[in-house]
Design an enzyme around this catalytic site. Structure first.
Site, PDB file in Angstrom:
ATOM      1  CE1 TYR A  79      -5.152   2.155  -4.980  1.00 19.09           C
ATOM      2  CE2 TYR A  79      -3.478   3.795  -5.318  1.00 19.09           C
ATOM      3  CZ  TYR A  79      -3.906   2.744  -4.766  1.00 19.09           C
ATOM      4  OH  TYR A  79      -3.109   2.146  -4.052  1.00 19.09           O
ATOM      5  CB  CYS A 110      -0.818   0.049   1.373  1.00 23.94           C
ATOM      6  SG  CYS A 110      -1.633   1.451   1.756  1.00 23.94           S
TER       7      CYS A 110
HETATM    8  N1  LIG Z   1      -6.727   8.118   2.921  1.00 23.21           N
HETATM    9  C1  LIG Z   1      -6.070   6.941   3.179  1.00 23.21           C
HETATM   10  C2  LIG Z   1      -6.301   5.862   2.297  1.00 23.21           C
HETATM   11  C3  LIG Z   1      -5.393   4.631   2.350  1.00 23.21           C
HETATM   12  C4  LIG Z   1      -6.250   3.549   1.593  1.00 23.21           C
HETATM   13  O1  LIG Z   1      -6.982   3.567   0.735  1.00 23.21           O
HETATM   14  N2  LIG Z   1      -5.374   2.109   2.007  1.00 23.21           N
HETATM   15  C5  LIG Z   1      -5.998   1.204   1.002  1.00 23.21           C
HETATM   16  C6  LIG Z   1      -4.812   0.195   0.835  1.00 23.21           C
HETATM   17  S1  LIG Z   1      -3.399   0.772  -0.330  1.00 23.21           S
HETATM   18  C7  LIG Z   1      -6.942   0.276   1.594  1.00 23.21           C
HETATM   19  O2  LIG Z   1      -6.681  -0.066   2.975  1.00 23.21           O
HETATM   20  N3  LIG Z   1      -7.958  -0.212   1.137  1.00 23.21           N
HETATM   21  C8  LIG Z   1      -8.868  -1.011   1.528  1.00 23.21           C
HETATM   22  C9  LIG Z   1     -10.302  -0.514   1.183  1.00 23.21           C
HETATM   23  O3  LIG Z   1     -10.501   0.766   0.753  1.00 23.21           O
HETATM   24  O4  LIG Z   1     -11.173  -1.296   1.622  1.00 23.21           O
HETATM   25  C10 LIG Z   1      -4.792   7.117   3.740  1.00 23.21           C
HETATM   26  O5  LIG Z   1      -3.826   7.884   2.876  1.00 23.21           O
HETATM   27  O6  LIG Z   1      -4.149   6.663   4.816  1.00 23.21           O
END
Ligand SMILES: N[C@@H](CCC(=O)N[C@@H](CS)C(=O)NCC(=O)O)C(=O)O
Length: 361
Positions: A185, A55
């Site tokens: 994304y 990530c």
């Molecule tokens: N705004 C968050 C975004 C984090 C994010 O989207 N992480 C992804 C992994 S790269 C995630 O956990 N996705 C799981 C989901 O959306 O269900 C940050 O920058 O911390």
């Protein structure tokens, strides 16, 4: 991917609106309270960072944790493995929540523990307070800032956000986030041609802009590495390996940008950075977990790019000297590569030659 709705897990997604990917805001994304910032180092083992190697947002948080020498104070936990009910905290094995006798498997269980009626996405990174049993933040930008601001006797003047650059850093961070990191994304998850076209145009307009910007200076805000550089780097590290193929950000590869490519390697080859970039984990995690975009989970072959090739030949106009002094934070001169004051550099070198090298190399 699924999410929590009123504290219950649902294999339901609400991120595509009219064919375009809309990243939901981080519901636990408020600024980290000053009291927490002060105790990040003062109260070792209290706060835990849960991340994923694949990530990019986790990568940012891990980078600042390492740079600010919080690795022994804030234990790191790597979520990963098959995505069944979202992220598994311990690759599918059970994980005992620190300072409790509660064992969990899914990250959403940690969210439920923190906020039993939580509605929102269950994302990494997460900064967990094991004493109060709650999530302090699930927003990488906030976790980075808090880690940077954590008081340190060893590195009292070292900051990635020098006071006189705060505004410029904030503006560039927003641009990098909206028009590159998150735009990749938007391109990858788009379900409509025009949404994809717009997103991919943003990605490459920003790459073009950064190529020009870095032709005139070594780092994004001049001679010193700042927070913006570490917000950009995780996305650059994934452009070739993931976004180019899986997200169809295919106009150019990073190697087609001579300045940006050398800049990315310049950051990559600093001590301690390569260890936080696990290309195999990034590729496996991204290709295999995103079955909507990649239904058979095939992992594309690794791109032929030598991240360790010396960046010395970088065609930059200025700021190449390793030990030139700049003045980004207040009126004290600092080491160009690190942001450390000369006094702190000398003290670190005396106290711990190897440790200090981590910043210089
Ligand atoms: N705004 C968050 C975004 C984090 C994010 O989207 N992480 C992804 C992994 S790269 C995630 O956990 N996705 C799981 C989901 O959306 O269900 C940050 O920058 O911390």
């Amino acid at each position: 991917m699924g999410m929590l709705i009123a504290g219950r897990w649902r294999d339901d997604d609400r991120v595509i609106q009219d064919g375009a990917y809309q990243r939901p805001p981080s519901h636990l994304g408020q600024p980290v309270p000053t009291g927490v910032v002060k105790s990040l180092r003062a109260d070792p083992d209290r706060y835990h960072l849960i991340t994923s190697l694949s990530c990019p947002w986790s990568h940012r948080a891990m980078r600042v944790r390492a740079l600010k020498r919080l690795t022994t104070d804030i234990p790191l936990h790597l979520a990963g493995g098959a995505r069944v009910q979202g992220y598994a905290v311990n690759a599918g094995a059970s994980w005992r929540v620190p300072r409790t006798d509660r064992a969990i498997v899914h990250l959403h269980e940690l969210y439920e523990l923190s906020a039993p009626t939580y509605t929102g996405r269950v994302t990494v990174p997460v900064l967990w307070d094991s004493k109060r049993r709650r999530i302090i933040s699930n927003e990488s930008a906030r976790i980075m800032r808090a880690s940077d601001a954590a008081p340190s006797a060893a590195l009292p003047d070292y900051t990635l956000v020098p006071a006189d650059l705060t505004g410029a850093i904030g503006r560039l961070n927003r641009q990098i986030h909206e028009r590159l990191s998150n735009a990749a994304y938007r391109a990858g998850f788009a379900e409509r041609q025009d949404a994809y076209d717009a997103a991919v145009a943003d990605v490459f307009a920003t790459m073009d802009h950064l190529e020009r910007r870095l032709a005139a200076q070594r780092y994004l805000h001049g001679a010193v590495i700042t927070e913006s550089d570490w917000r950009l780097f995780p996305s650059l590290a994934r452009l070739d390996a993931i976004y180019h193929v899986l997200f169809r950000c295919s106009r150019r590869r990073p190697v087609d940008y001579p300045v940006l490519w050398a800049y990315a390697r310049d950051l990559f080859t600093r001590m301690g950075v390569a260890e936080t970039v696990d290309f195999a984990a990034i590729r496996k995690g991204s290709y295999q977990n995103d079955r909507k975009t990649n239904p058979f989970g095939l992992v594309a072959v690794a791109p032929d790019a030598d991240w360790r090739a010396p960046a010395r030949a970088r065609p930059v106009g200025s700021g190449q000297g390793r030990a030139t002094l700049g003045r980004p934070a207040g009126d004290r001169p600092v080491h160009a590569d690190t942001g450390l004051t000369a006094r702190v550099c000398r003290r670190l070198l005396r106290a711990n030659r190897r440790g200090a090298q981590a910043f210089f190399c």
